[in-house]
Design an enzyme around this catalytic site. Structure first.
Site, short mmCIF file in Angstrom:
data_model
loop_
_atom_site.label_atom_id
_atom_site.label_comp_id
_atom_site.label_asym_id
_atom_site.label_seq_id
_atom_site.Cartn_x
_atom_site.Cartn_y
_atom_site.Cartn_z
N ASN A 9 0.86 -1.19 0.00
CA ASN A 9 0.00 0.00 0.00
C ASN A 9 0.90 1.24 0.00
O ASN A 9 1.51 1.57 1.00
CB ASN A 9 -0.88 -0.05 1.27
CG ASN A 9 -1.67 1.24 1.47
OD1 ASN A 9 -1.77 2.07 0.57
ND2 ASN A 9 -2.23 1.40 2.67
N TRP A 10 0.94 1.90 -1.16
CA TRP A 10 1.84 3.04 -1.30
C TRP A 10 1.32 4.31 -0.63
O TRP A 10 2.05 5.30 -0.53
CB TRP A 10 2.09 3.34 -2.78
CG TRP A 10 2.96 2.35 -3.48
CD1 TRP A 10 3.55 1.23 -2.93
CD2 TRP A 10 3.36 2.39 -4.86
NE1 TRP A 10 4.28 0.59 -3.88
CE2 TRP A 10 4.18 1.27 -5.07
CE3 TRP A 10 3.11 3.26 -5.92
CZ2 TRP A 10 4.74 1.00 -6.32
CZ3 TRP A 10 3.66 3.00 -7.16
CH2 TRP A 10 4.48 1.88 -7.36
N LYS A 11 0.03 4.30 -0.27
CA LYS A 11 -0.59 5.51 0.31
C LYS A 11 -0.35 6.70 -0.64
O LYS A 11 -0.31 6.49 -1.85
CB LYS A 11 -0.05 5.76 1.72
CG LYS A 11 -0.16 4.52 2.59
CD LYS A 11 0.07 4.76 4.03
CE LYS A 11 -0.07 3.42 4.76
NZ LYS A 11 0.05 3.55 6.21
N HIS A 99 -9.47 1.34 5.18
CA HIS A 99 -8.16 1.52 5.84
C HIS A 99 -8.36 2.48 7.02
O HIS A 99 -9.16 3.41 6.95
CB HIS A 99 -7.14 2.08 4.85
CG HIS A 99 -5.75 2.06 5.39
ND1 HIS A 99 -5.30 3.02 6.28
CD2 HIS A 99 -4.72 1.19 5.23
CE1 HIS A 99 -4.05 2.73 6.62
NE2 HIS A 99 -3.68 1.63 6.00
N GLU A 101 -6.72 4.91 8.01
CA GLU A 101 -6.54 6.32 7.67
C GLU A 101 -7.81 6.88 7.05
O GLU A 101 -8.17 8.03 7.27
CB GLU A 101 -5.33 6.48 6.74
CG GLU A 101 -4.03 6.31 7.53
CD GLU A 101 -2.87 5.70 6.75
OE1 GLU A 101 -2.91 5.69 5.51
OE2 GLU A 101 -1.93 5.21 7.41
N GLU A 171 -5.02 -4.63 10.98
CA GLU A 171 -3.99 -3.61 11.15
C GLU A 171 -4.24 -2.83 12.43
O GLU A 171 -5.02 -1.87 12.43
CB GLU A 171 -4.01 -2.64 9.96
CG GLU A 171 -3.78 -3.29 8.62
CD GLU A 171 -3.23 -2.31 7.60
OE1 GLU A 171 -2.16 -2.58 7.07
OE2 GLU A 171 -3.87 -1.27 7.36
N GLY A 177 2.82 2.56 10.66
CA GLY A 177 3.77 3.63 10.41
C GLY A 177 4.51 4.09 11.66
O GLY A 177 5.14 5.14 11.67
N SER A 217 3.74 -1.81 10.23
CA SER A 217 5.21 -1.86 10.36
C SER A 217 5.81 -3.21 9.99
O SER A 217 6.78 -3.66 10.62
CB SER A 217 5.64 -1.45 11.78
OG SER A 217 5.22 -0.12 12.03
N GLY A 238 2.96 -1.11 4.19
CA GLY A 238 2.99 0.30 3.81
C GLY A 238 4.40 0.73 3.46
O GLY A 238 4.91 0.43 2.37
N GLY A 239 5.06 1.39 4.40
CA GLY A 239 6.40 1.96 4.18
C GLY A 239 7.39 1.05 3.47
O GLY A 239 8.08 1.48 2.54
P1 PGA Z 1 3.06 0.49 7.51
O1 PGA Z 1 1.57 0.68 6.93
O2 PGA Z 1 3.58 -0.81 6.98
O3 PGA Z 1 3.82 1.67 6.98
O4 PGA Z 1 2.94 0.49 9.00
C1 PGA Z 1 0.70 -0.41 6.83
C2 PGA Z 1 -0.64 0.05 6.30
O5 PGA Z 1 -1.13 1.12 6.70
O6 PGA Z 1 -1.27 -0.65 5.47
#
Ligand code: PGA
Length: 253
Positions: A9-11, A99, A101, A171, A177, A217, A238-239
Site C-alpha cells: 500500500n503506497w498511500k 483503511h 486512515e 492492522e 507507520g 510496520s 505500507g512503508g
Molecule cells: P506500515 O503501513 O507498513 O507503513 O505500518 C501499513 C498500512 O497502513 O497498510
C-alpha cells in the site's frame, strides 16, 4: 491451502518518475524470480492517478494492481470518486477498503465500508477490508470487541461464497507507520479470533477460506516470523513496500 498474499500500500507517496523507476526495478526482480511470484500472490496499490499506468506495466506478469479506495456507486455525480466498474475497466483486480486512515481522517464508517465491499463483489473484484483497534482500545481490553464489531458490520449480508473475494487485513492502528509491530503472537491471536468470528457468523467454510493479512510496520526483518503463524496468510505493507528491494524481501520470506 490458502495462498500467501502480500500487498504493498503506497498511500500518497511517489511522483510519476518514481513510479516508473519502481516498475523498472520490480519487473526486473519479477523476471529473475518467476517461481516466487507464482507461489505467492502479490499486489501493488498505488495512488489512483497511476493505476492505469501500473496496470499496463504489469501486463504479462503475475503481479496484480489494486486501488487504495473506491466508491460504491457505478457512476454519477460524485465528484472526485471512482467506481469499481472503472477500476475493472483498466485491469485493476480490486481495492483496499476501510483503511484506518480513511476511517480516522475521512470519517468512513463500517456502514460505508460495507457498501463498498458489496460494490466490489458485484463487480467481481477483490475487497481487502481493513480492521483494527486503537492503542486506547487495546489498553482497556476492548481490542477483540472492536474488531468483531468492525467485521460484523463491514461484512454484513455477505454469503459464504463471497469470502473467495474478500481478504481481511488486521492492522492495529498503533502499529501503522510507527515502527511498533504487534508481537507475532498478538497478531496470530487476533487473526485467529477474526477467523473464528467469521466462521461463527458466516459459516465454517467462510472462516476456512478467508485470507487474513497482518499490517502495521511489516518489514523484511520481521515478516518471516509474522507470516509463519497459521492464521496469518499474508501482509499489507505500507512503508516497506515503497522500495522494490525491500518489498521483494518480504515476498521472498
Ligand atoms: P506500515 O503501513 O507498513 O507503513 O505500518 C501499513 C498500512 O497502513 O497498510
Amino acid at each position: 491451502m490458502r495462498r500467501k498474499f502480500i500487498a504493498g500500500n503506497w498511500k500518497m507517496y511517489k511522483e510519476k518518475s518514481q513510479v516508473a523507476e519502481f516498475m523498472d526495478e520490480i519487473l526486473e526482480i519479477c523476471r529473475e524470480n518467476e517461481e516466487k511470484f507464482s507461489e505467492t500472490h502479490v499486489g501493488i496499490c498505488p495512488p489512483n492517478i497511476y493505476l492505469d499506468y501500473v496496470a499496463d506495466r504489469l501486463k504479462g506478469t503475475k503481479i496484480q494492481v489494486f486501488a487504495q479506495n473506491c466508491y460504491f456507486e457505478t457512476e454519477g455525480a460524485f465528484t472526485g470518486e471512482i467506481s469499481p466498474e472503472m477500476l475493472k475497466s483498466i485491469g485493476c483486480f480490486g481495492s483496499i477498503v476501510g483503511h484506518s486512515e480513511r476511517r480516522q481522517i475521512f470519517g468512513e464508517t463500517d456502514e460505508l465500508v460495507n457498501r463498498k465491499v458489496k460494490a466490489l463483489l458485484r463487480t467481481d473484484l477483490l475487497a481487502i477490508v481493513c480492521v483494527g483497534e486503537s492503542l486506547e482500545e487495546r489498553e482497556v481490553g476492548r481490542a477483540k470487541d472492536v474488531v468483531a464489531t468492525q467485521i460484523e458490520k463491514s461484512l454484513k449480508d455477505l454469503k459464504a461464497d463471497d469470502f473467495e473475494q474478500v481478504v481481511v487485513a488486521y492492522e492495529p492502528i498503533w502499529a501503522i507507520g510507527t515502527g511498533k509491530t504487534a508481537t507475532p503472537d498478538e497478531a496470530q491471536e487476533m487473526c485467529k479470533y477474526i477467523r473464528d468470528v467469521v466462521a461463527d457468523r458466516f459459516g465454517n467454510d467462510a472462516g476456512e477460506k478467508l485470507l487474513i493479512q497482518y499490517g502495521g510496520s511489516v518489514k523484511p526483518q520481521n515478516s518471516a516470523e509474522i507470516l509463519s503463524h497459521g492464521d496469518i496468510d499474508g501482509a499489507l505493507v505500507g512503508g516497506a513496500s515503497l522500495k522494490a528491494g525491500s518489498f521483494f524481501d518480504i515476498i521472498n520470506g
